[in-house]
Design an enzyme around this catalytic site. Structure first.
Site, mmCIF file in Angstrom:
data_model
loop_
_atom_site.group_PDB
_atom_site.id
_atom_site.type_symbol
_atom_site.label_atom_id
_atom_site.label_comp_id
_atom_site.label_asym_id
_atom_site.label_seq_id
_atom_site.Cartn_x
_atom_site.Cartn_y
_atom_site.Cartn_z
ATOM 1 N N ARG A 163 0.853 -1.181 0.000
ATOM 2 C CA ARG A 163 0.000 0.000 0.000
ATOM 3 C C ARG A 163 0.893 1.237 0.000
ATOM 4 O O ARG A 163 1.882 1.297 0.736
ATOM 5 C CB ARG A 163 -0.904 0.027 1.237
ATOM 6 C CG ARG A 163 -2.093 -0.941 1.177
ATOM 7 C CD ARG A 163 -3.118 -0.543 0.112
ATOM 8 N NE ARG A 163 -4.271 -1.427 0.087
ATOM 9 C CZ ARG A 163 -4.397 -2.511 -0.696
ATOM 10 N NH1 ARG A 163 -3.431 -2.839 -1.533
ATOM 11 N NH2 ARG A 163 -5.495 -3.239 -0.652
ATOM 12 N N GLU B 277 -3.192 7.659 -4.303
ATOM 13 C CA GLU B 277 -3.340 6.803 -5.478
ATOM 14 C C GLU B 277 -4.633 7.175 -6.192
ATOM 15 O O GLU B 277 -5.671 7.242 -5.529
ATOM 16 C CB GLU B 277 -3.419 5.353 -5.000
ATOM 17 C CG GLU B 277 -3.076 4.358 -6.081
ATOM 18 C CD GLU B 277 -2.820 2.983 -5.505
ATOM 19 O OE1 GLU B 277 -3.740 2.157 -5.674
ATOM 20 O OE2 GLU B 277 -1.771 2.744 -4.900
ATOM 21 N N HIS C 108 -0.770 -0.110 -9.712
ATOM 22 C CA HIS C 108 -1.383 -1.060 -8.765
ATOM 23 C C HIS C 108 -1.920 -2.300 -9.503
ATOM 24 O O HIS C 108 -3.124 -2.565 -9.501
ATOM 25 C CB HIS C 108 -2.502 -0.370 -7.955
ATOM 26 C CG HIS C 108 -2.799 -1.059 -6.657
ATOM 27 N ND1 HIS C 108 -3.234 -0.395 -5.533
ATOM 28 C CD2 HIS C 108 -2.739 -2.370 -6.287
ATOM 29 C CE1 HIS C 108 -3.426 -1.246 -4.536
ATOM 30 N NE2 HIS C 108 -3.125 -2.467 -4.973
HETATM 31 C C1 DGY Z 1 -5.349 -6.303 -2.747
HETATM 32 O O1 DGY Z 1 -6.053 -7.279 -3.017
HETATM 33 O O2 DGY Z 1 -5.345 -5.774 -1.637
HETATM 34 C C2 DGY Z 1 -4.455 -5.786 -3.829
HETATM 35 O O3 DGY Z 1 -3.871 -4.593 -3.499
HETATM 36 C C3 DGY Z 1 -5.167 -5.717 -5.163
HETATM 37 O O4 DGY Z 1 -5.339 -6.989 -5.587
#
Ligand code: DGY
Length: 327
Positions: free
Chosen positions: A240, A269, A288
Site C-alpha cells: 500500500r 493513489e 497497482h
Molecule cells: C489487494 O487485493 O489488496 C491488492 O492490493 C489488489 O489486488
C-alpha cells in the site's frame, strides 16, 4: 421471494457477477472510474450487501446510508484499509476479503519489480526508444546483482513469504521484519531470519514491503528509515502506498541516498501526472497491478461473490476479516 438488493461498486470479472446475479437484485456501477462518494452514499441506501473495491471508502456514513438491512460487506481485495472495520464489527456486519488467491501472482510481480529496478529495465527501454543507443558500453546502465544479495522483507504474511521463496532461487540471504508474525526459520522452510526494522534497513540490498496499511505502518518508511538504508538499496512497494512517505522517497531518490525504487502503489493513489517523483529516472512505477493476471482476478471475483452470498444468507463468510461478529 424477493431477491436481496446489492450494490457492486465496479464491474468485476463475469465469473463473480454471474454468481451474484443468480440470487440478487444487482445495482452495478458501470463506470471505469470509481463511483463518486455521493453515488456510493446514494446507491447504498437500503441494500443488504455491498461489494466494494479498494478504491471505495466504506465507512460509518456509508453503513448509515445503507441502514439496518445491511448484512455484509465484501471487498474485492485482500487489503481492507478502505473499510472502517471496527465500525462494521460494532454493527455486527461481517466483512469479507480475497486472501490466498492473489499471493503467488503478487509475489511474482514484486520479484519482477525487484529485478526490473536492479537491472534498470525501464530505463534501458527508454534509452533505446529515445534513440540514445549508439554502441555496447562497458559502463552502460550498470545495475546491481540479485543473486546472493540480501533481501529485507517488511511484513512476513502470505505474500512476503512467497517472495522469500522466490529469493531462494537466487541464493539470497533473506531478512524479515514482522512484529505480528515471528515464525522460525524451520517453519518458514526458507531460511528467512527474523530481525528488527533497523537491522533490516541497514543490511538489505533490496527492501520489499508486504505489510498492510494500518495506523502503525502509515509512513513507516520515512526520512529516518531512508537514512538507515544503504546508498545502493532498492526499495520495492507492492503493498500500500501509504506505508512510504512520498516526500521522503523523493529526497532519497533525487539525492542518491538510495539507488532506486519500484512502486506499484502510491500515496495518494493514483499519483498525479505532475508529481515530481515521475521525473526521476531511478523510479519504476506501475498502476497497482500486482494481482492483475486474468486467472487471479477471476478467482478474486468468485471469492468476493461467495463472501457476499454467504453474508446475505446469514452464513459465515468463507473469508471473513472480523470473525468476532459471529461470537
Ligand atoms: C489487494 O487485493 O489488496 C491488492 O492490493 C489488489 O489486488
Amino acid at each position: 421471494m424477493t431477491k436481496p438488493m446489492v450494490f457492486i461498486t465496479r464491474r468485476i470479472p463475469e465469473e463473480g457477477l454471474a454468481i451474484i446475479a443468480q440470487s440478487c437484485e444487482v445495482d452495478l456501477w458501470p463506470g471505469e472510474l470509481p463511483p463518486p462518494r455521493e453515488v456510493i452514499l446514494q446507491r447504498s441506501k437500503g441494500v443488504e450487501g455491498i461489494l466494494s473495491l479498494l478504491t471505495d471508502k466504506i465507512d460509518a456514513e456509508v453503513m448509515d446510508a445503507a441502514g439496518s438491512r445491511l448484512k455484509v460487506i465484501s471487498n474485492y481485495a485482500v487489503g481492507i484499509d478502505n473499510i472502517a472495520l471496527a465500525e462494521a464489527t460494532k454493527r455486527g456486519i461481517p466483512v469479507g476479503n480475497t486472501p490466498g488467491v492473489l499471493t503467488e501472482t503478487t509475489a511474482d510481480f514484486a520479484f519482477c519489480m525487484l529485478m526490473s529496478a536492479a537491472r534498470r529495465i525501464a530505463e534501458g527501454d527508454r534509452y533505446v526508444r529515445s534513440g540514445r543507443w549508439k554502441t555496447w558500453g562497458p559502463k552502460l546502465l550498470l545495475g546491481q546483482d540479485i543473486y546472493e544479495a540480501t533481501l529485507g522483507i517488511i511484513g512476513f504474511g502470505r505474500i512476503g513469504r512467497a517472495v522469500a521463496r522466490r529469493a531462494q532461487g537466487f541464493n539470497m540471504r533473506v531478512l524479515y521484519y514482522d512484529p505480528m508474525s515471528a515464525i522460525d526459520d524451520e517453519e518458514a522452510g526458507i531460511g528467512a531470519i527474523s530481525t528488527d526494522l533497523d537491522t533490516l534497513l541497514r543490511e538489505a540490498d533490496f527492501i520489499s514491503i508486504h505489510t498492510p496499511l494500518t495506523e502503525a505502518t502509515y509512513h513507516m518508511i520515512d526520512n529516518q528509515a531512508f537514512s538507515n538504508m544503504k546508498s545502493t538499496a532498492v526499495l520495492i512497494n507492492t503493498a500500500r502506498g501509504g506505508v512510504v512517505d512520498p516526500d521522503a522517497l523523493y529526497h532519497a531518490l533525487s539525492e542518491g541516498r538510495i539507488a532506486s525504487a519500484a512502486l506499484d502503489v502510491t500515496d495518494p493513489e493514483p499519483i498525479s501526472p505532475d508529481n515530481p517523483l515521475l521525473e526521476l529516472d531511478n523510479l519504476i512505477i506501475t498502476p497497482h497491478i500486482g494481482s492483475a493476471s486474468v486467472a487471479t482476478r477471476n478467482k478474486m471475483a468468485r471469492m468476493a461473490a461467495e463472501n457476499l452470498i454467504a453474508g446475505l444468507k446469514g452464513e459465515k463468510l468463507p473469508n471473513c476479516v472480523n470473525p468476532e461478529v459471529y461470537i
